[in-house]
Enzyme design. Structure first.
Site, PDB file in Angstrom:
ATOM      1  N   GLU A 265       0.844  -1.193   0.000  1.00 35.14           N
ATOM      2  CA  GLU A 265       0.000   0.000   0.000  1.00 35.14           C
ATOM      3  C   GLU A 265       0.883   1.249   0.000  1.00 35.14           C
ATOM      4  OE1 GLU A 265      -3.650   1.949   2.632  1.00 35.14           O
ATOM      5  OE2 GLU A 265      -2.198   0.629   3.624  1.00 35.14           O
ATOM      6  N   LYS A 340      -9.952   0.960  -1.901  1.00 35.07           N
ATOM      7  CA  LYS A 340     -10.050   0.729  -0.465  1.00 35.07           C
ATOM      8  C   LYS A 340     -11.440   1.127   0.006  1.00 35.07           C
ATOM      9  CE  LYS A 340      -7.301   1.405   3.747  1.00 35.07           C
ATOM     10  NZ  LYS A 340      -6.057   2.020   4.292  1.00 35.07           N
ATOM     11  N   CYS A 374      -5.155  -3.093   3.147  1.00 38.72           N
ATOM     12  CA  CYS A 374      -4.831  -2.855   4.551  1.00 38.72           C
ATOM     13  C   CYS A 374      -6.031  -2.944   5.496  1.00 38.72           C
ATOM     14  CB  CYS A 374      -4.120  -1.508   4.676  1.00 38.72           C
ATOM     15  SG  CYS A 374      -3.224  -1.316   6.241  1.00 38.72           S
TER      16      CYS A 374
END
Length: 508
Positions: A265, A340, A374
């Protein structure tokens, strides 16, 4: 740089491809007169051995081909000419019961050389050889640069110098780099091949899986190789330096035959140093301007290194809104974006980021995969929805500044592997960036996690990188083990859910 390529496809040759095949072949063999197969030749090859005739297409156009026959081993190792081994171009030498896949032609249009398309054709031939349980691949290769040395070197001396990399030959050097070894030299192989002085080098690639008495041949690939890149944050002067470092790692993991390369990321954050005089929100929006050029370059790498690349993540502006996104750059020339979903308080407060709204899986040549960035891995509903769509491997690019943050990512990723009966690969950044606000320190230990049952490691960890050290992690995962787990595992988490009491579904 080649012009923008949208899609690369490797498939079996069809008769409708003939016109484009002829044109590309004439360009590839421009130094040879009448250097193309007639249509009736192609029709015959497709009639007797259709699976052995391969083409590679760029944006729908045939730019290369590999043509083959199956021939008896004893005929192949004896001295022969090109006319003899092809039955005087009738292909009557083809024997479905033979032991050898004999290559009668391979070429790439000159305009599309440098993309490693020839390597793709050779890899496809090797797969075919294994699937058909043939002893080896053999062909007689030209040595077109020999004309420049024929007065001072014998063919044997020339070949030895090419093998030792003292000389370069565009055909022989390529074959050697593809694990072919020299068996013998043959004279008068191809009439009119003056650049090779009519010599040819008989070369062989051995199929280590060959079984003289096979009971069953498994034709489906189940073992997938993952290449995880634990990226060191370091000052970068410009975008080209980032590309240079990224290409180095892509070259490394593809050199080990990886099917996927996974970046972390926000690994592009070092480029924000130029904007450190701005606020964090403005600086990351400046960084977002690099995202589309990065996607294009990584797509070129995916093509030229024949590997699927998961680009970690990077900031991306769309309709005035800042997202955290990444790209799946496939080796067939296509790409897809993932976003995300869950934004951390830090990303919202300092950067003004917003979460995406699409939960999806991706079809690849290695099966269906999922990608979550993440923080998303800490929300179990997302991966469960992906598992319901058939996901076998979940990729999680992450960036954590402290060991606390990493612990959350690690243990949640392990949980996702167990509860969804899938593999989970995580890759993060290490090091520090003292000149980039809000991105100054990183902590990571990249890893591949597995379900927890007898076929897998007892601790559910397939492999782990060294913490806080720049490195790659190459890991094989076996999809057939997941199939067995689904049906015969000690526990069967996906099958034993109580759908009569609860369910999870997408709202969009």
């Amino acid at each position: 740089m080649h012009e923008t390529i949208k899609k690369i496809e490797l498939r079996n040759l069809q008769i409708d491809d003939y016109k484009e095949l002829k044109n590309s072949m004439m360009e590839a063999y421009s130094e040879l007169e009448n250097s193309y197969w007639k249509e009736h030749h192609i029709e015959k090859l497709l009639a007797i051995f259709p699976e052995g005739q391969l083409v590679v297409l760029v944006d729908g156009k045939v730019v290369g081909s590999a043509l083959s026959l199956i021939i008896d081993y004893r005929k192949v190792i004896a001295n022969h000419t090109y006319a003899q081994i092809t039955g005087n171009y009738s292909f009557d030498t083809h024997n479905p019961q033979g032991e050898v896949l004999y290559g009668i032609d391979v070429f790439i249009h000159p305009k599309y050389r440098g993309l490693r398309l020839g390597r793709r054709l050779y890899d496809a031939r090797k797969e075919l050889c294994e699937q058909l349980n043939l002893k080896s691949i053999i062909f007689a290769g030209r040595i077109p640069n020999y004309i420049d040395y024929k007065e001072e070197l014998s063919p044997k001396q020339y070949i030895e110098k090419v093998k030792q990399k003292e000389l370069y030959d565009p055909v022989l050097s390529f074959q050697i780099s593809n694990d072919f070894h020299v068996k013998k030299i043959m004279k008068n192989y191809l009439v009119g091949d003056t650049s090779s002085n009519e010599y040819a080098v008989l070369m062989e690639w051995n199929n280590i899986y060959y079984d003289e008495n096979p009971n069953l041949i498994n034709l489906k690939k189940s073992v997938i190789r993952l290449g995880l890149i634990q990226w060191q944050m370091r000052p970068l002067n410009n975008l080209e330096q980032l590309f240079e470092q990224a290409e180095f790692f892509i070259d490394v993991v593809s050199g080990y035959g990886s099917d996927f390369a996974l970046f972390p990321e926000l690994f592009t954050a070092p480029l924000m140093a130029d904007y450190n005089h701005l606020s964090e929100a403005d600086a990351i929006r400046e960084l977002a301007k690099h995202s589309e050029p990065i996607r294009k370059r990584f797509q070129e790498y995916a093509i030229s290194y024949n590997i699927n690349i998961i680009t970690g993540s990077m900031p991306y502006m769309e309709n005035g809104i800042l997202y955290n996104v990444g790209f799946l750059c496939k080796r067939d020339g296509t790409s897809e974006m993932y976003t995300k979903i869950h934004i951390t308080p830090n990303e919202s407060l300092h950067w003004g980021m917003k979460g995406g709204s699409q939960i999806k899986t991706f079809d690849t040549d290695c099966g269906k995969i999922g990608i979550m960035i993440c923080y998303d891995v800490e929300f179990p509903e997302l991966s469960r929805l992906m598992a319901d769509e058939g996901m076998n491997i979940l990729f999680v690019p992450f960036l954590t500044d402290t060991q606390n943050g990493y612990t959350r990512v690690k243990h949640c990723a392990q949980s996702r592997a167990i509860e969804n009966e899938c593999y989970v690969a995580i890759a993060g950044c290490v090091g520090n960036l003292p000149k980039v606000n809000n991105m100054d320190i990183q902590y990571a230990q990249s890893a591949v996690f597995t379900p927890s049952d007898f076929a897998f490691p007892s601790n559910g960890i397939k492999a782990e990188a060294t913490p806080n050290t720049e490195m790659t992690l190459i890991v094989d995962v076996d999809l057939d083990l997941l199939k067995q787990l689904h049906e015969f595992g000690t526990v069967r988490i996906l099958k034993d859910r109580r759908h009569d009491l609860y369910n999870i579904k997408k709202l969009k």
